[in-house]
Scaffold this motif. Structure first.
Motif, PDB file in Angstrom:
ATOM      1  N   PRO A 244       7.863 -14.407  17.372  1.00  0.00           N
ATOM      2  CA  PRO A 244       7.758 -14.308  18.827  1.00  0.00           C
ATOM      3  C   PRO A 244       8.136 -15.631  19.492  1.00  0.00           C
ATOM      4  O   PRO A 244       8.111 -16.686  18.838  1.00  0.00           O
ATOM      5  CB  PRO A 244       6.289 -13.955  19.040  1.00  0.00           C
ATOM      6  CG  PRO A 244       5.581 -14.484  17.833  1.00  0.00           C
ATOM      7  CD  PRO A 244       6.559 -14.374  16.698  1.00  0.00           C
ATOM      8  N   PRO A 245       8.490 -15.546  20.776  1.00  0.00           N
ATOM      9  CA  PRO A 245       8.550 -14.360  21.630  1.00  0.00           C
ATOM     10  C   PRO A 245       9.830 -13.568  21.401  1.00  0.00           C
ATOM     11  O   PRO A 245      10.874 -14.142  21.056  1.00  0.00           O
ATOM     12  CB  PRO A 245       8.512 -14.942  23.046  1.00  0.00           C
ATOM     13  CG  PRO A 245       9.208 -16.264  22.900  1.00  0.00           C
ATOM     14  CD  PRO A 245       8.787 -16.781  21.551  1.00  0.00           C
ATOM     15  N   GLY A 246       9.759 -12.263  21.635  1.00  0.00           N
ATOM     16  CA  GLY A 246      10.939 -11.426  21.504  1.00  0.00           C
ATOM     17  C   GLY A 246      11.706 -11.348  22.805  1.00  0.00           C
ATOM     18  O   GLY A 246      11.282 -11.871  23.839  1.00  0.00           O
ATOM     19  N   LEU A 247      12.855 -10.708  22.741  1.00  0.00           N
ATOM     20  CA  LEU A 247      13.693 -10.518  23.925  1.00  0.00           C
ATOM     21  C   LEU A 247      13.426  -9.146  24.524  1.00  0.00           C
ATOM     22  O   LEU A 247      13.184  -8.165  23.811  1.00  0.00           O
ATOM     23  CB  LEU A 247      15.172 -10.635  23.557  1.00  0.00           C
ATOM     24  CG  LEU A 247      15.637 -12.005  23.057  1.00  0.00           C
ATOM     25  CD1 LEU A 247      17.083 -11.928  22.578  1.00  0.00           C
ATOM     26  CD2 LEU A 247      15.485 -13.063  24.142  1.00  0.00           C
ATOM     27  N   VAL A 248      13.471  -9.077  25.846  1.00  0.00           N
ATOM     28  CA  VAL A 248      13.273  -7.810  26.543  1.00  0.00           C
ATOM     29  C   VAL A 248      14.553  -6.993  26.422  1.00  0.00           C
ATOM     30  O   VAL A 248      15.648  -7.463  26.729  1.00  0.00           O
ATOM     31  CB  VAL A 248      12.942  -8.040  28.029  1.00  0.00           C
ATOM     32  CG1 VAL A 248      12.835  -6.698  28.761  1.00  0.00           C
ATOM     33  CG2 VAL A 248      11.649  -8.829  28.159  1.00  0.00           C
ATOM     34  N   GLY A 249      14.422  -5.753  25.972  1.00  0.00           N
ATOM     35  CA  GLY A 249      15.582  -4.872  25.855  1.00  0.00           C
ATOM     36  C   GLY A 249      15.151  -3.460  25.576  1.00  0.00           C
ATOM     37  O   GLY A 249      14.027  -3.218  25.113  1.00  0.00           O
ATOM     38  N   HIS A 250      16.055  -2.507  25.869  1.00  0.00           N
ATOM     39  CA  HIS A 250      15.722  -1.099  25.633  1.00  0.00           C
ATOM     40  C   HIS A 250      15.636  -0.814  24.136  1.00  0.00           C
ATOM     41  O   HIS A 250      14.770  -0.075  23.684  1.00  0.00           O
ATOM     42  CB  HIS A 250      16.778  -0.191  26.273  1.00  0.00           C
ATOM     43  CG  HIS A 250      16.473   1.268  26.163  1.00  0.00           C
ATOM     44  ND1 HIS A 250      15.404   1.858  26.798  1.00  0.00           N
ATOM     45  CD2 HIS A 250      17.089   2.267  25.473  1.00  0.00           C
ATOM     46  CE1 HIS A 250      15.383   3.151  26.526  1.00  0.00           C
ATOM     47  NE2 HIS A 250      16.402   3.425  25.719  1.00  0.00           N
ATOM     48  N   SER A 251      16.536  -1.437  23.375  1.00  0.00           N
ATOM     49  CA  SER A 251      16.476  -1.290  21.915  1.00  0.00           C
ATOM     50  C   SER A 251      15.650  -2.449  21.381  1.00  0.00           C
ATOM     51  O   SER A 251      14.611  -2.780  21.940  1.00  0.00           O
ATOM     52  CB  SER A 251      17.891  -1.280  21.332  1.00  0.00           C
ATOM     53  OG  SER A 251      18.565  -2.483  21.621  1.00  0.00           O
ATOM     54  N   ASP A 252      16.121  -3.096  20.327  1.00  0.00           N
ATOM     55  CA  ASP A 252      15.373  -4.231  19.785  1.00  0.00           C
ATOM     56  C   ASP A 252      15.780  -5.557  20.432  1.00  0.00           C
ATOM     57  O   ASP A 252      15.335  -6.617  20.006  1.00  0.00           O
ATOM     58  CB  ASP A 252      15.532  -4.306  18.259  1.00  0.00           C
ATOM     59  CG  ASP A 252      16.990  -4.388  17.825  1.00  0.00           C
ATOM     60  OD1 ASP A 252      17.855  -4.549  18.715  1.00  0.00           O
ATOM     61  OD2 ASP A 252      17.260  -4.278  16.618  1.00  0.00           O
ATOM     62  N   GLY A 253      16.643  -5.497  21.453  1.00  0.00           N
ATOM     63  CA  GLY A 253      17.033  -6.712  22.170  1.00  0.00           C
ATOM     64  C   GLY A 253      17.928  -7.660  21.397  1.00  0.00           C
ATOM     65  O   GLY A 253      18.015  -8.842  21.737  1.00  0.00           O
ATOM     66  N   ASP A 254      18.602  -7.167  20.374  1.00  0.00           N
ATOM     67  CA  ASP A 254      19.434  -8.017  19.514  1.00  0.00           C
ATOM     68  C   ASP A 254      20.738  -8.349  20.249  1.00  0.00           C
ATOM     69  O   ASP A 254      21.747  -7.641  20.121  1.00  0.00           O
ATOM     70  CB  ASP A 254      19.716  -7.287  18.202  1.00  0.00           C
ATOM     71  CG  ASP A 254      20.379  -8.154  17.153  1.00  0.00           C
ATOM     72  OD1 ASP A 254      21.035  -9.145  17.528  1.00  0.00           O
ATOM     73  OD2 ASP A 254      20.253  -7.844  15.957  1.00  0.00           O
ATOM     74  N   CYS A 255      20.710  -9.452  21.019  1.00  0.00           N
ATOM     75  CA  CYS A 255      21.877  -9.761  21.846  1.00  0.00           C
ATOM     76  C   CYS A 255      23.080 -10.172  21.018  1.00  0.00           C
ATOM     77  O   CYS A 255      24.219 -10.056  21.480  1.00  0.00           O
ATOM     78  CB  CYS A 255      21.532 -10.814  22.888  1.00  0.00           C
ATOM     79  SG  CYS A 255      21.189 -12.452  22.232  1.00  0.00           S
ATOM     80  N   LEU A 256      22.888 -10.641  19.794  1.00  0.00           N
ATOM     81  CA  LEU A 256      24.019 -10.976  18.933  1.00  0.00           C
ATOM     82  C   LEU A 256      24.738  -9.712  18.483  1.00  0.00           C
ATOM     83  O   LEU A 256      25.964  -9.594  18.610  1.00  0.00           O
ATOM     84  CB  LEU A 256      23.545 -11.789  17.730  1.00  0.00           C
ATOM     85  CG  LEU A 256      24.599 -12.140  16.674  1.00  0.00           C
ATOM     86  CD1 LEU A 256      25.801 -12.851  17.293  1.00  0.00           C
ATOM     87  CD2 LEU A 256      23.980 -12.990  15.558  1.00  0.00           C
ATOM     88  N   ALA A 257      23.989  -8.756  17.973  1.00  0.00           N
ATOM     89  CA  ALA A 257      24.595  -7.490  17.543  1.00  0.00           C
ATOM     90  C   ALA A 257      25.238  -6.766  18.715  1.00  0.00           C
ATOM     91  O   ALA A 257      26.311  -6.159  18.586  1.00  0.00           O
ATOM     92  CB  ALA A 257      23.552  -6.596  16.871  1.00  0.00           C
TER      93      ALA A 257
END
Length: 359
Positions: free
Chosen positions: A235-248
């Motif tokens: 943590p902390p995680g990223l806010v997103g509808h999925s898992d928030g994986d901004c790299l992917a």
């Protein structure tokens, strides 16, 4: 003058390893490319497809039929369904999908001048030798030798006799020659090179470049893990509808854009409740399937993550390998800081830029 073109596309592609006529380059099959090139001179096109293949719907201008067990048989089958009003006939290989309209026009112009049979040809720039048992037996005078291509053109009467002869040959001009007809040469072109082996496709693949970008804020409540390329960084995680994986997500945008498909949101909208918390690496694999369906493959990925924290330097190799495993392509992942500028510089989120090259 009325011109019909017979496109031979019934081969099994044994040396290629499959039906090469349906292989895609730039999202278009070799067969469709050959048809498109032939349209400029053709009043009617007849395509001979493999036996057992589901024939597309025909029109008066574009007719599909089954080929035969041999090239000669395929030409004969296509010739039989050609319109009665066709005066001149071209025979073209689907395996020569990039023969230019200008080449077709040169062949037709020679037929219009009264030539019985016409073939495009190019001179050999290499020294030619006769070899037996792995040993050179003779060196040939290359000045009198040419490489013959398609489309080959015939007066209808001439091709009718070629078909009726029922002789097997590597091209119809050889049979016309045996029947005593003069065969005229017009200038060929390298664009009309034949695709025989799968490796031959490489010379025609034009690189396309896509740019991907994604940005997510950190969860202000500190919940969940930061996820990049499926790897967890706590943590902390990223806010997103999925898992928030901004790299992917940025990689997906880049490869989809390079293939002319769109962005990850077009395939996986954030309004879909079924995608809540989805594994973005799984979605990335589906994006790879989407570009493969259009005939593209990834050449390289170059990604830059912008983040103040955590320190990603020791993990960059692992991130590249994780992406490379999914994409079956080389991936370089770099990390930068925003040097205190803006929201990223304040450590409020993570952004990623990606450049993807596909062939």
């Amino acid at each position: 003058m009325t011109v019909g073109t017979l496109i031979v596309a019934a081969g099994s592609g044994e040396r290629f390893g499959g039906h090469k006529q349906f292989e895609r380059i730039g999202g278009v099959s070799l067969l469709d490319s050959a048809i498109a090139q032939a349209r400029s001179v053709s009043n009617q096109i007849v395509v001979a497809l493999p036996l057992g293949y589901e024939l597309p719907e025909s029109t008066p201008e574009l007719i599909y039929t089954f080929g035969g067990a041999t090239r000669t048989g395929s030409v004969a089958n296509a010739f039989r369904v050609l319109g009665d009003d066709v005066e001149y006939v071209l025979v073209h290989d689907a395996a020569r999908p990039f023969a230019s309209p200008a080449l077709f026009e040169r062949v037709v112009a020679a037929l219009a001048r009264g030539c019985a049979a016409v073939v495009p040809a190019i001179s050999s720039v290499d020294t030619l030798k006769v070899v037996e048992g792995g040993m050179v037996r003779q060196t040939l005078d290359r000045s009198s030798i040419v490489r013959v291509q398609t489309p080959q053109g015939f007066a209808r009467k001439v091709l009718a006799e070629v078909v009726e002869a029922e002789q097997d040959a590597t091209d119809e001009a050889a049979i016309a020659e045996q029947l005593g007809y003069p065969v005229t040469i017009v200038a060929g072109e390298e664009l009309a090179a034949k695709i025989t082996l799968r490796s031959d496709l490489d010379r025609w693949r034009i690189p396309r470049v896509g740019l991907g970008f994604d940005i997510h804020p950190f969860d202000p409540d500190g919940g969940g893990d930061l996820v990049l390329a499926g790897e967890h960084f706590g943590p902390p995680g990223l806010v997103g509808h999925s898992d928030g994986d901004c790299l992917a997500h940025a990689v997906a945008d880049a490869i989809l854009g390079a293939a002319g498909i769109g962005g990850i949101g077009d395939l996986f909208p954030d309004t879909d409740p079924a995608l809540r918390g989805a594994n973005s690496m799984v979605l990335l694999g589906e994006c790879l399937d989407a570009i493969a369906a259009k005939g593209y493959q990834i050449h390289s990925i170059d990604a830059t993550i912008i983040a103040e924290h955590p320190r990603l330097g020791p993990s960059l190799g692992a991130l590249g390998r994780a992406l490379g495993t999914v994409l079956a392509a080389p991936v370089l992942v770099k990390a930068k800081r925003a040097e205190g500028l803006g929201a990223l510089g304040a450590g409020l989120g993570v952004a990623t830029f990606v450049v993807a090259t596909v062939l």
